[in-house]
Design an enzyme around this catalytic site. Structure first.
Site, PDB file in Angstrom:
ATOM      1  N   SER A   1     -37.069  32.521 -35.991  1.00 59.58           N
ATOM      2  CA  SER A   1     -37.674  33.790 -35.578  1.00 59.58           C
ATOM      3  C   SER A   1     -37.347  34.924 -36.545  1.00 59.58           C
ATOM      4  CB  SER A   1     -37.237  34.170 -34.156  1.00 59.58           C
ATOM      5  OG  SER A   1     -38.053  35.180 -33.628  1.00 59.58           O
ATOM      6  N   PRO A   2     -37.420  34.710 -37.858  1.00 56.76           N
ATOM      7  CA  PRO A   2     -37.079  35.771 -38.811  1.00 56.76           C
ATOM      8  C   PRO A   2     -38.061  36.936 -38.796  1.00 56.76           C
ATOM      9  CG  PRO A   2     -38.079  33.943 -39.970  1.00 56.76           C
ATOM     10  CD  PRO A   2     -37.857  33.476 -38.552  1.00 56.76           C
TER      11      PRO A   2
ATOM     12  N   ALA B   1     -39.372  37.960 -35.850  1.00 53.25           N
ATOM     13  CA  ALA B   1     -39.349  38.440 -34.457  1.00 53.25           C
ATOM     14  C   ALA B   1     -40.670  38.166 -33.758  1.00 53.25           C
ATOM     15  CB  ALA B   1     -38.988  39.917 -34.399  1.00 53.25           C
TER      16      ALA B   1
ATOM     17  N   SER C   1     -27.608  24.534 -32.854  1.00 51.03           N
ATOM     18  CA  SER C   1     -28.503  25.675 -32.699  1.00 51.03           C
ATOM     19  C   SER C   1     -28.102  26.467 -31.465  1.00 51.03           C
ATOM     20  CB  SER C   1     -29.954  25.199 -32.556  1.00 51.03           C
ATOM     21  OG  SER C   1     -30.831  26.298 -32.372  1.00 51.03           O
TER      22      SER C   1
ATOM     23  N   LYS D   1     -48.250  43.786 -37.128  1.00 51.57           N
ATOM     24  CA  LYS D   1     -49.543  43.582 -36.458  1.00 51.57           C
ATOM     25  C   LYS D   1     -49.673  44.389 -35.163  1.00 51.57           C
ATOM     26  CE  LYS D   1     -48.981  39.131 -35.859  1.00 51.57           C
ATOM     27  NZ  LYS D   1     -49.206  37.710 -35.471  1.00 51.57           N
TER      28      LYS D   1
ATOM     29  N   TYR E   1     -40.833  19.850 -28.877  1.00 48.93           N
ATOM     30  CA  TYR E   1     -41.973  20.684 -29.239  1.00 48.93           C
ATOM     31  C   TYR E   1     -43.289  19.937 -29.029  1.00 48.93           C
ATOM     32  CZ  TYR E   1     -38.597  23.732 -31.615  1.00 48.93           C
ATOM     33  OH  TYR E   1     -37.546  24.561 -31.915  1.00 48.93           O
TER      34      TYR E   1
END
Length: 341
Positions: free
Chosen positions: A202-203, A205, A147, A212, A50
């Site tokens: 990514s809970p 999405a 993961s 939003k 990252y």
């Protein structure tokens, strides 16, 4: 902030974890990470890839002011972090070198939870598991996870670990939210049987479930979907049918006295085996909003209504789980969980 055991392990993690690298500058990333600490988050997820390794540096700078025993530091290995032939993957050489580099960047003596970021078919699984086990025995890693592995890959790892007396996987980090649910078919049932806890990334999405984005309207300025790089999942989620159903979820949340963010995170935390929801943020207010989902409960009627609303647009195909290196196309700065919302 409430805490849960990670699977059947003794490790407790905060219900809301902070992860990723989506701030525009390093200074903003520091500000957001500090806000996560102040908001009561104790579980921090990152990866060597990252921000081109800078995400670990930023997290280390923030956590050096926090009592080490009071936080859970999670990072990952697999993606390319250099130009060399061995600068990626799950070989013994790369795992050992990557772990020591992460320890230096994070300014810690040990990693609480070390994940295999993806499965590596080019390396014998025994080699990978022995390397992880050695790190555990050396005290440099406390727990091991994976993961985006398939159920078969996880089952193979558990079998080999049991045969060789190696440290077992205790955690899985899948992409998991109201819209994206392939892991429910095989991965979650296996993990529940084997005592493997879930850290859902990514809970929200990638912001879709925050409400939003409105159907029939362009993405708001400054949002991820309005940026130069539109993640393929978020782009597909911008279909009017999906956004209309998300808007209906927003109405349901309001009727329950909740925000869309609270509803989406509470749903993830309600799922069997989920220990924490990993949220990202581009500003401190987003972190503060997310932590209010800890402790929120949803009754059976609300859960049923959620399924009625969102069911027709849910992705459930287990074949969509990215597990091979060719599917890992996010070695760019920011990584995949850089957009955990």
């Amino acid at each position: 902030m409430k805490h849960r055991n990670l699977g059947r392990s003794g490790l407790k993690v905060s219900e809301i974890a902070y992860g990723g690298w989506i701030s525009r500058t390093e200074g903003e990333a520091l500000e957001v990470a500090r806000a996560a600490v102040d908001a009561g988050i104790t579980t921090f997820d990152t990866a060597d890839v990252y921000g081109g390794t800078r995400a670990e540096v930023v997290l280390g700078a923030v956590l050096k002011h926090v009592r080490r025993e009071s936080v859970e530091v999670c990072t990952k290995v697999f993606a390319r972090v250099g130009p060399g032939a061995n600068d990626r993957g799950l070989s013994r050489k790369h795992i050992m070198e990557a772990a020591h580099a992460s320890l230096r960047r994070l300014r810690v003596d040990y990693i609480d939870l070390y994940h295999a970021h993806r499965y590596d078919p080019d390396v014998p699984l025994r080699e990978t598991l022995r390397a992880f086990d050695d790190l555990v025995r050396q005290g440099k890693v406390l727990y091991v996870g994976v993961s985006e592995w398939t159920a078969d890959q996880i089952a193979d790892a558990l079998r080999i670990a049991d045969e060789l007396g190696l440290d077992r996987i205790v955690a899985n980090q899948p992409q998991y939210n109201l819209l994206w649910r392939p892991v429910e078919a095989e991965v979650l049932p296996l993990c529940l049987r084997e005592g493997i806890g879930q850290l859902a990334w990514s809970p929200l999405a990638q912001g879709l479930l925050t409400g939003k984005y409105a159907p029939g309207a362009p993405p708001p300025p400054g949002s991820r979907a309005a940026g130069p790089v539109r993640h393929k999942f978020a782009s597909g989620g911008l279909a009017d049918d999906v956004l209309s159903r998300i808007a209906e979820l927003g109405t349901l949340a309001a009727d329950r006295g909740l925000s869309p963010t609270q509803l989406a995170l509470a749903w993830v935390l309600h799922r069997p085996g989920v220990a924490t929801a990993i949220v990202g943020a581009s500003n401190p207010d987003q972190v503060r909003q997310s932590v209010t989902a800890s402790g929120v409960t949803l009754d059976a009627e609300t859960l049923d209504e959620i399924e009625r609303i969102i069911g027709p647009v849910v992705e459930r195909d287990p074949g969509r789980i990215p597990s091979q290196p060719d599917d890992y196309r996010r070695d760019r700065a920011g990584g995949d969980e850089a957009g955990v919302e």
